[in-house]
Design an enzyme around this catalytic site. Structure first.
Site, PDB file in Angstrom:
ATOM      1  N   SER A  72       8.013   0.923   7.512  1.00 20.29           N
ATOM      2  CA  SER A  72       8.057   1.899   8.603  1.00 20.29           C
ATOM      3  C   SER A  72       6.639   2.258   9.013  1.00 20.29           C
ATOM      4  CB  SER A  72       8.741   3.192   8.136  1.00 20.29           C
ATOM      5  OG  SER A  72      10.001   2.931   7.551  1.00 20.29           O
ATOM      6  N   ASP A  93       4.234  10.768   3.775  1.00 27.78           N
ATOM      7  CA  ASP A  93       5.192   9.775   4.315  1.00 27.78           C
ATOM      8  C   ASP A  93       6.350  10.434   5.064  1.00 27.78           C
ATOM      9  OD1 ASP A  93       3.645   7.804   3.066  1.00 27.78           O
ATOM     10  OD2 ASP A  93       4.814   7.909   1.226  1.00 27.78           O
ATOM     11  N   HIS A 124       4.253   2.314   5.778  1.00 29.28           N
ATOM     12  CA  HIS A 124       4.811   2.584   4.447  1.00 29.28           C
ATOM     13  C   HIS A 124       5.865   1.528   4.151  1.00 29.28           C
ATOM     14  CE1 HIS A 124       5.842   4.955   0.974  1.00 29.28           C
ATOM     15  NE2 HIS A 124       7.116   4.842   1.291  1.00 29.28           N
ATOM     16  N   MET A 161      -4.873   4.961  -0.279  1.00 27.54           N
ATOM     17  CA  MET A 161      -4.091   5.473  -1.406  1.00 27.54           C
ATOM     18  C   MET A 161      -4.545   6.864  -1.830  1.00 27.54           C
ATOM     19  SD  MET A 161      -1.969   3.132  -1.708  1.00 27.54           S
ATOM     20  CE  MET A 161      -1.129   3.516  -3.232  1.00 27.54           C
ATOM     21  N   ARG A 162      -4.893   7.694  -0.875  1.00 27.37           N
ATOM     22  CA  ARG A 162      -5.352   9.020  -1.227  1.00 27.37           C
ATOM     23  C   ARG A 162      -4.739  10.028  -0.260  1.00 27.37           C
ATOM     24  NH1 ARG A 162      -8.637  11.628  -4.302  1.00 27.37           N
ATOM     25  NH2 ARG A 162      -9.926  13.249  -3.397  1.00 27.37           N
ATOM     26  N   GLY A 196      -6.640  -4.671   2.042  1.00 23.33           N
ATOM     27  CA  GLY A 196      -6.667  -4.506   3.492  1.00 23.33           C
ATOM     28  C   GLY A 196      -5.996  -5.603   4.295  1.00 23.33           C
ATOM     29  N   SER A 197      -4.877  -6.141   3.788  1.00 21.78           N
ATOM     30  CA  SER A 197      -4.242  -7.202   4.583  1.00 21.78           C
ATOM     31  C   SER A 197      -3.660  -6.653   5.885  1.00 21.78           C
ATOM     32  CB  SER A 197      -3.169  -7.932   3.763  1.00 21.78           C
ATOM     33  OG  SER A 197      -2.027  -7.134   3.560  1.00 21.78           O
ATOM     34  N   ASN A 198      -3.168  -5.433   5.876  1.00 18.72           N
ATOM     35  CA  ASN A 198      -2.702  -4.837   7.138  1.00 18.72           C
ATOM     36  C   ASN A 198      -3.870  -4.572   8.080  1.00 18.72           C
ATOM     37  OD1 ASN A 198       0.307  -4.184   7.369  1.00 18.72           O
ATOM     38  ND2 ASN A 198      -0.151  -3.660   5.236  1.00 18.72           N
ATOM     39  N   ASN A 236       0.537   5.682   9.936  1.00 21.16           N
ATOM     40  CA  ASN A 236       0.493   5.060   8.606  1.00 21.16           C
ATOM     41  C   ASN A 236       1.594   4.010   8.543  1.00 21.16           C
ATOM     42  OD1 ASN A 236      -0.073   4.734   5.772  1.00 21.16           O
ATOM     43  ND2 ASN A 236       1.707   6.024   5.312  1.00 21.16           N
TER      44      ASN A 236
END
Ligand code: GRF
Length: 190
Positions: free
Chosen positions: A138, A147, A111, A92-93, A15-17, A109
């Protein structure tokens, strides 16, 4: 100041973002607040980090549940928390089409590629293998296809001689942490 947009962040790992988004929200002039961090893994280390920042968390393993069933549980939690927008950050799902439709135009999101290049996994490996001179990240609106939704922000970095997927990922991650809070702030005020 007008009421801030209520954002939930969905994660699966470190969870760094998510932290970058939550830290930006600590500024009083940020147009969003993070009201919930949810994960499909109760042991995701990002959940503990979010709790340390005083953010409410929700974590449940998706194992043994059908995709639509699991997504309905998250959806109920998001509605309960009166969430306006969702930011996916290393979630990741794949999401069910019902869930995506229910949050159409209100979910973004990040990416790690210059979309439309390299949708899916292993983006850094693929960019290096292709001999690309640059890579990046992006932020895009989430639609039914992986994506694939409209890109709202991008940042570029060079690919340097001798780069490995890890060294490139680290260079891009710095840009992700800068880009995502800015893009989300613009998205909720557009
Ligand atoms: C990031 O590279 C993001 O672009 C991708 O997954 C990674 C998540 O990293 N979708 P973190 O959990 O935010 O540290």
């Amino acid at each position: 100041m007008a009421e801030r947009a209520r954002v939930a962040i969905l994660i699966s790992g470190r969870g760094s973002n998510m932290i970058a988004l939550a830290e930006a929200a600590e500024r009083p002039d940020c147009p969003y607040e993070v009201v919930l961090v949810a994960a499909n893994d109760p042991d995701a280390s990002g959940l503990a980090r979010a709790r340390m920042m005083g953010i409410e968390t929700w974590g449940l393993s998706h194992k043994g549940l059908k995709r639509a069933e699991f997504d309905a549980l998250i959806d109920a939690e998001l509605r309960r928390a009166r969430v306006d927008y969702i930011a996916l950050a290393g979630y990741m799902r794949l999401l069910s089409s019902e869930f995506v439709a229910g949050w159409a135009g209100r979910m973004v999101n990040i990416h790690p590629s210059l979309l439309p290049l390299y949708k899916g996994l292993d983006t850094h490996t693929r960019a290096i293998a292709a001999g690309d001179m640059e890579a990046g990240c992006s932020v895009h609106v989430v639609t039914a296809d992986l994506d694939d939704g409209p890109v709202i922000a991008q940042a570029r970095v060079p690919i340097k001689p001798g780069d490995t997927p890890d060294s490139l990922a680290a260079r891009i991650l710095v840009e992700e942490h800068r880009l995502y809070p800015q893009a989300l702030a613009e998205f909720v005020t557009r």
